[in-house]
Design a protein around this motif. Sequence first.
Motif, mmCIF file in Angstrom:
data_model
loop_
_atom_site.group_PDB
_atom_site.id
_atom_site.type_symbol
_atom_site.label_atom_id
_atom_site.label_comp_id
_atom_site.label_asym_id
_atom_site.label_seq_id
_atom_site.Cartn_x
_atom_site.Cartn_y
_atom_site.Cartn_z
ATOM 1 N N ASN A 99 25.848 54.108 -22.383
ATOM 2 C CA ASN A 99 26.845 54.017 -21.323
ATOM 3 C C ASN A 99 26.210 54.398 -19.992
ATOM 4 O O ASN A 99 25.241 55.162 -19.936
ATOM 5 C CB ASN A 99 28.015 54.949 -21.616
ATOM 6 C CG ASN A 99 28.749 54.565 -22.881
ATOM 7 O OD1 ASN A 99 29.652 53.747 -22.875
ATOM 8 N ND2 ASN A 99 28.337 55.143 -24.010
ATOM 9 N N LEU A 100 26.778 53.880 -18.917
ATOM 10 C CA LEU A 100 26.279 54.128 -17.572
ATOM 11 C C LEU A 100 27.322 54.898 -16.774
ATOM 12 O O LEU A 100 28.517 54.613 -16.864
ATOM 13 C CB LEU A 100 25.978 52.811 -16.845
ATOM 14 C CG LEU A 100 25.190 51.750 -17.609
ATOM 15 C CD1 LEU A 100 25.015 50.509 -16.738
ATOM 16 C CD2 LEU A 100 23.842 52.285 -18.052
ATOM 17 N N VAL A 101 26.874 55.865 -16.004
ATOM 18 C CA VAL A 101 27.728 56.527 -15.011
ATOM 19 C C VAL A 101 27.306 55.968 -13.655
ATOM 20 O O VAL A 101 26.137 56.065 -13.265
ATOM 21 C CB VAL A 101 27.577 58.053 -15.055
ATOM 22 C CG1 VAL A 101 28.409 58.698 -13.957
ATOM 23 C CG2 VAL A 101 27.989 58.593 -16.422
ATOM 24 N N VAL A 222 30.905 53.143 -17.779
ATOM 25 C CA VAL A 222 31.039 51.796 -18.305
ATOM 26 C C VAL A 222 29.994 51.564 -19.387
ATOM 27 O O VAL A 222 28.868 52.060 -19.296
ATOM 28 C CB VAL A 222 30.900 50.754 -17.159
ATOM 29 C CG1 VAL A 222 29.567 50.888 -16.442
ATOM 30 C CG2 VAL A 222 31.100 49.340 -17.674
ATOM 31 N N GLY A 223 30.375 50.820 -20.409
ATOM 32 C CA GLY A 223 29.437 50.478 -21.461
ATOM 33 C C GLY A 223 28.297 49.627 -20.940
ATOM 34 O O GLY A 223 28.508 48.697 -20.148
ATOM 35 N N GLY A 224 27.092 49.933 -21.369
ATOM 36 C CA GLY A 224 25.920 49.216 -20.867
ATOM 37 C C GLY A 224 25.895 47.750 -21.231
ATOM 38 O O GLY A 224 25.191 46.957 -20.583
ATOM 39 N N ALA A 225 26.665 47.341 -22.243
ATOM 40 C CA ALA A 225 26.697 45.945 -22.664
ATOM 41 C C ALA A 225 27.893 45.187 -22.097
ATOM 42 O O ALA A 225 28.062 44.000 -22.380
ATOM 43 C CB ALA A 225 26.720 45.873 -24.195
ATOM 44 N N ASN A 226 28.721 45.846 -21.312
ATOM 45 C CA ASN A 226 29.935 45.219 -20.774
ATOM 46 C C ASN A 226 29.586 44.460 -19.490
ATOM 47 O O ASN A 226 29.835 44.930 -18.375
ATOM 48 C CB ASN A 226 30.998 46.279 -20.515
ATOM 49 C CG ASN A 226 32.351 45.685 -20.181
ATOM 50 O OD1 ASN A 226 32.468 44.514 -19.850
ATOM 51 N ND2 ASN A 226 33.386 46.508 -20.268
ATOM 52 N N ALA A 231 29.425 43.416 -13.617
ATOM 53 C CA ALA A 231 29.377 42.487 -12.493
ATOM 54 C C ALA A 231 30.458 42.799 -11.473
ATOM 55 O O ALA A 231 30.218 42.770 -10.248
ATOM 56 C CB ALA A 231 29.526 41.050 -12.998
ATOM 57 N N THR A 232 31.665 43.113 -11.947
ATOM 58 C CA THR A 232 32.757 43.472 -11.042
ATOM 59 C C THR A 232 32.422 44.725 -10.253
ATOM 60 O O THR A 232 32.588 44.780 -9.030
ATOM 61 C CB THR A 232 34.056 43.691 -11.838
ATOM 62 O OG1 THR A 232 34.456 42.462 -12.442
ATOM 63 C CG2 THR A 232 35.179 44.196 -10.944
ATOM 64 N N TYR A 233 31.919 45.745 -10.936
ATOM 65 C CA TYR A 233 31.615 47.003 -10.260
ATOM 66 C C TYR A 233 30.457 46.836 -9.273
ATOM 67 O O TYR A 233 30.460 47.450 -8.201
ATOM 68 C CB TYR A 233 31.294 48.089 -11.287
ATOM 69 C CG TYR A 233 32.429 48.360 -12.251
ATOM 70 C CD1 TYR A 233 33.763 48.183 -11.871
ATOM 71 C CD2 TYR A 233 32.184 48.772 -13.560
ATOM 72 C CE1 TYR A 233 34.809 48.421 -12.749
ATOM 73 C CE2 TYR A 233 33.229 49.025 -14.447
ATOM 74 C CZ TYR A 233 34.537 48.845 -14.039
ATOM 75 O OH TYR A 233 35.560 49.079 -14.913
ATOM 76 N N ALA A 234 29.472 45.999 -9.618
ATOM 77 C CA ALA A 234 28.351 45.772 -8.703
ATOM 78 C C ALA A 234 28.833 45.128 -7.406
ATOM 79 O O ALA A 234 28.357 45.475 -6.311
ATOM 80 C CB ALA A 234 27.297 44.897 -9.377
ATOM 81 N N ARG A 235 29.779 44.212 -7.506
ATOM 82 C CA ARG A 235 30.305 43.574 -6.299
ATOM 83 C C ARG A 235 31.040 44.561 -5.404
ATOM 84 O O ARG A 235 31.168 44.328 -4.192
ATOM 85 C CB ARG A 235 31.231 42.412 -6.682
ATOM 86 C CG ARG A 235 30.480 41.174 -7.209
ATOM 87 C CD ARG A 235 31.393 39.964 -7.268
ATOM 88 N NE ARG A 235 32.417 40.102 -8.292
ATOM 89 C CZ ARG A 235 32.281 39.707 -9.550
ATOM 90 N NH1 ARG A 235 31.142 39.149 -9.952
ATOM 91 N NH2 ARG A 235 33.278 39.851 -10.407
#
Length: 250
Positions: A99-101, A222-226, A231-235
């Motif tokens: 998972n990523l923070v 967020v899960g690292g494979a999601n 993509a939504t969060y990066a935007r």
Amino acid sequence: MSANDLCRLLEELCLTAWPALKTIHDDGWLLRFSQGHSGRSNSVTCLSAGVLPVAEKVDRAEAAYIREGLPPRFRITPLAPAGLVAELDRRGYLRQEENLVQSAAIPSGLAPTADGLDWRLETAPAVDLLASYAAALPLPAREADPMRRLLDAIAVPTLYLSAWDGDRYAGSALGVADRGWLGVYKVLVAPEQRGRGLSRRLMTRLLAAGEAAGAARAYLQVGGANQPALATYARLGFQTVYRYQYRQLI
């Protein structure tokens, strides 16, 4: 702020924002129990190495989770002490999804667009919101009461944002405001609403509400494979601060 200091701050914010029904403090480790609802609230989180032997503390943790009827589980973050991973490997703990923070500055003056949905912003979860969220997830029946009790236990201000298509649940997200940060939790879009950009609109509205509540920055897990969520969060400007992984004894 150093990377380690930021990691510790975000861990503290996460622990406050998403509490546990029971907690044991053991020499820098938090053993958290919540009848199985969510990994964060049913695992060991290490805030410091402590001074006692790792193997001794793992023994105590295993015994505590067994008493609670839960599988022993650890969250391995950058704050985990040296030697813990090797000890868990020796005992046969399985590696689970990474998972990523992530964090981002909240842009000022966010202006959500009209989309024909009925948007609600509340400081406590309405009964119909909890029931609709549980049905859309879907949430196992045995976790419904623990989830409600966990939400009731959050001791800092909360923002429950939900979108409705008439009387039908479309999506929701939870914001937790603490020390100038907005924690983003429980982001969910109903299956029939997916692929329409609703998750981004949820996030935009929640961030705007967080700014109005005094938050300047936001964080999420967020899960690292999601890939769609990433993509939504990066935007929206979110970047990874650190990673963690669950290790569970089966």
